[in-house]
Motif scaffolding. Structure first.
Motif, PDB file in Angstrom:
ATOM      1  N   PHE A  12     128.406 139.315  25.646  1.00 33.44           N
ATOM      2  CA  PHE A  12     127.127 138.720  24.950  1.00 33.44           C
ATOM      3  C   PHE A  12     126.306 137.889  25.843  1.00 33.44           C
ATOM      4  O   PHE A  12     125.636 137.245  25.274  1.00 33.44           O
ATOM      5  N   HIS A  13     126.918 137.666  27.138  1.00 39.66           N
ATOM      6  CA  HIS A  13     125.897 136.882  27.841  1.00 39.66           C
ATOM      7  C   HIS A  13     125.835 135.447  27.757  1.00 39.66           C
ATOM      8  O   HIS A  13     124.861 134.901  27.662  1.00 39.66           O
ATOM      9  N   ILE A  14     127.089 135.022  27.248  1.00 42.33           N
ATOM     10  CA  ILE A  14     126.892 133.573  27.066  1.00 42.33           C
ATOM     11  C   ILE A  14     128.323 132.954  27.747  1.00 42.33           C
ATOM     12  O   ILE A  14     129.368 133.670  28.185  1.00 42.33           O
ATOM     13  N   SER A  15     128.404 131.804  27.760  1.00 42.73           N
ATOM     14  CA  SER A  15     129.436 131.061  28.634  1.00 42.73           C
ATOM     15  C   SER A  15     130.887 131.154  27.803  1.00 42.73           C
ATOM     16  O   SER A  15     130.803 131.113  26.365  1.00 42.73           O
ATOM     17  N   LYS A  16     131.912 131.161  28.619  1.00 40.22           N
ATOM     18  CA  LYS A  16     133.238 130.937  27.883  1.00 40.22           C
ATOM     19  C   LYS A  16     133.496 129.519  27.088  1.00 40.22           C
ATOM     20  O   LYS A  16     134.207 129.659  26.034  1.00 40.22           O
ATOM     21  N   GLY A  23     121.974 133.192   1.677  1.00 45.69           N
ATOM     22  CA  GLY A  23     123.349 132.704   1.790  1.00 45.69           C
ATOM     23  C   GLY A  23     124.178 133.238   2.964  1.00 45.69           C
ATOM     24  O   GLY A  23     125.161 132.961   3.426  1.00 45.69           O
ATOM     25  N   THR A  24     123.507 134.415   3.705  1.00 43.15           N
ATOM     26  CA  THR A  24     124.140 135.113   4.686  1.00 43.15           C
ATOM     27  C   THR A  24     123.669 134.382   6.185  1.00 43.15           C
ATOM     28  O   THR A  24     122.754 134.211   6.263  1.00 43.15           O
ATOM     29  N   ASN A  25     124.853 134.155   6.813  1.00 50.12           N
ATOM     30  CA  ASN A  25     124.518 133.566   8.126  1.00 50.12           C
ATOM     31  C   ASN A  25     124.427 135.071   9.066  1.00 50.12           C
ATOM     32  O   ASN A  25     124.948 136.103   8.869  1.00 50.12           O
ATOM     33  N   ASP A  26     123.241 134.756  10.027  1.00 53.52           N
ATOM     34  CA  ASP A  26     122.905 135.961  10.873  1.00 53.52           C
ATOM     35  C   ASP A  26     123.070 135.261  12.184  1.00 53.52           C
ATOM     36  O   ASP A  26     122.079 135.008  12.809  1.00 53.52           O
ATOM     37  N   SER A  27     124.316 134.918  12.657  1.00 51.90           N
ATOM     38  CA  SER A  27     124.740 133.910  13.986  1.00 51.90           C
ATOM     39  C   SER A  27     125.291 134.728  14.937  1.00 51.90           C
ATOM     40  O   SER A  27     125.749 136.005  14.890  1.00 51.90           O
ATOM     41  N   MET A  28     125.344 134.033  16.053  1.00 57.13           N
ATOM     42  CA  MET A  28     126.279 134.688  17.145  1.00 57.13           C
ATOM     43  C   MET A  28     127.539 134.888  16.917  1.00 57.13           C
ATOM     44  O   MET A  28     128.246 135.751  17.205  1.00 57.13           O
ATOM     45  N   MET A  29     128.166 133.898  16.139  1.00 53.80           N
ATOM     46  CA  MET A  29     129.621 133.902  15.667  1.00 53.80           C
ATOM     47  C   MET A  29     129.668 135.316  14.755  1.00 53.80           C
ATOM     48  O   MET A  29     130.995 135.935  14.965  1.00 53.80           O
ATOM     49  N   ASP A  30     128.736 135.539  14.025  1.00 49.58           N
ATOM     50  CA  ASP A  30     129.036 136.785  13.070  1.00 49.58           C
ATOM     51  C   ASP A  30     129.213 138.086  14.010  1.00 49.58           C
ATOM     52  O   ASP A  30     129.827 138.917  13.755  1.00 49.58           O
ATOM     53  N   ASN A  31     128.355 137.991  15.203  1.00 45.79           N
ATOM     54  CA  ASN A  31     128.259 139.036  16.009  1.00 45.79           C
ATOM     55  C   ASN A  31     129.495 139.167  16.615  1.00 45.79           C
ATOM     56  O   ASN A  31     130.084 140.333  17.068  1.00 45.79           O
ATOM     57  N   ILE A  32     130.156 138.005  17.208  1.00 48.38           N
ATOM     58  CA  ILE A  32     131.320 137.930  17.925  1.00 48.38           C
ATOM     59  C   ILE A  32     132.619 138.513  16.788  1.00 48.38           C
ATOM     60  O   ILE A  32     133.474 139.328  17.065  1.00 48.38           O
ATOM     61  N   PHE A  33     132.647 138.124  15.567  1.00 51.37           N
ATOM     62  CA  PHE A  33     133.494 138.463  14.345  1.00 51.37           C
ATOM     63  C   PHE A  33     133.541 139.974  14.400  1.00 51.37           C
ATOM     64  O   PHE A  33     134.589 140.610  14.287  1.00 51.37           O
ATOM     65  N   ALA A  34     132.528 140.538  14.448  1.00 53.76           N
ATOM     66  CA  ALA A  34     132.346 141.858  14.286  1.00 53.76           C
ATOM     67  C   ALA A  34     132.612 142.736  15.522  1.00 53.76           C
ATOM     68  O   ALA A  34     133.443 143.895  15.521  1.00 53.76           O
ATOM     69  N   TYR A  35     132.509 142.148  16.662  1.00 50.16           N
ATOM     70  CA  TYR A  35     133.109 142.703  17.869  1.00 50.16           C
ATOM     71  C   TYR A  35     134.600 142.804  17.902  1.00 50.16           C
ATOM     72  O   TYR A  35     135.144 143.903  18.353  1.00 50.16           O
TER      73      TYR A  35
END
Length: 326
Positions: free
Chosen positions: A246-250, A216-228
């Motif tokens: 994160f080397h992704i586009s704005k 049930g836990t998401n391990d996503s780019m969004m989670d990494n951004i939230f943590a940052y």
């Protein structure tokens, strides 16, 4: 103010006598807060469960704007009855489903992430427990609070377990809900007993390793951004800096926030900063320190955004907290 009164009278207490009871108990405090134009999502946080140490609600949401990002000063324990929904707690998101139990400690920002109307409503019991009440109980029985300790220390907010254990937990929520609706003689004692039993049972699930880890836990780019974002609140955070990190586009980041949360990247940062500052003020940090610690370069902008979000100035909020404590 008329709209707020109408909203309060429509809160789901299941039976009219319960609604009348709470409106009578809280009437003077509610009117005071309403007159200050405090936002609805912040109203019950201000009450700190002063009159009732445990409050149960049955809530149903279908649309994205039902519950904004928020935090509060008490424990909230949610039992999901129906619906599948993403849920943000702190810097981590989860996919909730029927039978899940969610423990949200005090001052942790959280929000159901409903990006569009749901085909199945997100239906749940929400149990609010006064923090000082729990602390007093756990001083006598420290091992009873294992689930609460785990959720705080290790960010284990989700309990998903086997069906028969989930059914057992549900019986406690149902008993608390029915007692809070019927208000029969001795209902407060019954609610307190059932609530403490529920807390013990959740702790035993952790002790017996019956929780299904990581499901049930998401391990996503969004989670990494939230943590940052959460770890850089005192610094200047821009779309450019996060995109470069994160080397992704704005545009990709902007799209993810709008699609998954329903607000912009910068709106989220403002909300999380305001929530953190509000919590710090409640805990005794000065207004100026809270302003600068959570990334507001000028007090004037902090003042303006705070009042826009909560309908009350930082100074008025601080005074209200002191009044409630007294």
């Amino acid at each position: 103010m008329d709209d707020k009164i109408k909203y309060l009278t429509q809160l789901d207490y299941a039976q009219k006598n319960k609604s009348n009871y709470y409106m009578e108990v809280l009437s003077s405090q509610l009117i005071e807060l309403l007159e200050k134009d405090i936002s609805l999502q912040d109203m019950f946080q201000q009450l700190h469960l002063q009159n009732e140490k445990i409050i149960m609600n049955l809530s149903i949401d279908l649309t994205a704007d039902a519950v904004p990002l928020h935090s509060h000063s008490f424990y909230e324990i949610i039992f999901v009855l129906d619906g599948k929904v993403d849920y943000l707690i702190g810097s981590r998101s989860y996919v909730l489903q029927g039978g899940d139990v969610v423990i949200i400690p005090p001052d942790i920002p959280h929000q159901p992430l409903i990006s569009e109307s749901l085909s199945n409503p997100y239906k749940r019991y929400s149990l609010w427990i006064d923090t000082s009440y729990l602390e007093d109980v756990l001083k006598k029985y420290p091992d009873a609070g294992l689930a609460l300790q785990e959720s705080n220390a290790n960010q284990k907010y989700l309990i998903r377990t086997h069906e028969h254990i989930s059914r057992n937990l549900r019986t406690h929520f149902e008993a608390i809900y029915h007692e809070s609706c019927e208000l029969r003689p001795g209902w407060k004692l019954c609610i307190a007993t059932e609530t403490l039993n529920l807390v013990v049972q959740m702790g035993r699930i952790y002790h017996n390793n019956e929780a299904l880890e990581h499901i049930g836990t998401n391990d996503s780019m969004m989670d990494n951004i939230f943590a940052y974002i959460n770890t850089h609140l005192s610094e200047k955070i821009t779309l450019d800096s996060v995109a470069n990190y994160f080397h992704i586009s704005k545009s990709k980041i902007s799209h993810m926030f709008q699609q998954q949360i329903g607000i912009s990247f910068y709106q989220y940062i403002i909300q999380i900063r305001l929530l953190s500052a509000k919590t710090a003020i409640t805990q005794g940090l000065s207004l100026t320190e809270a302003c600068h610690r959570y990334g507001f370069s000028e007090y004037s902008s902090f003042y303006r955004l705070f009042k826009k979000e909560y309908g009350i100035s930082p100074k008025e909020y601080f005074s209200l907290q002191q009044q409630l404590k007294r």
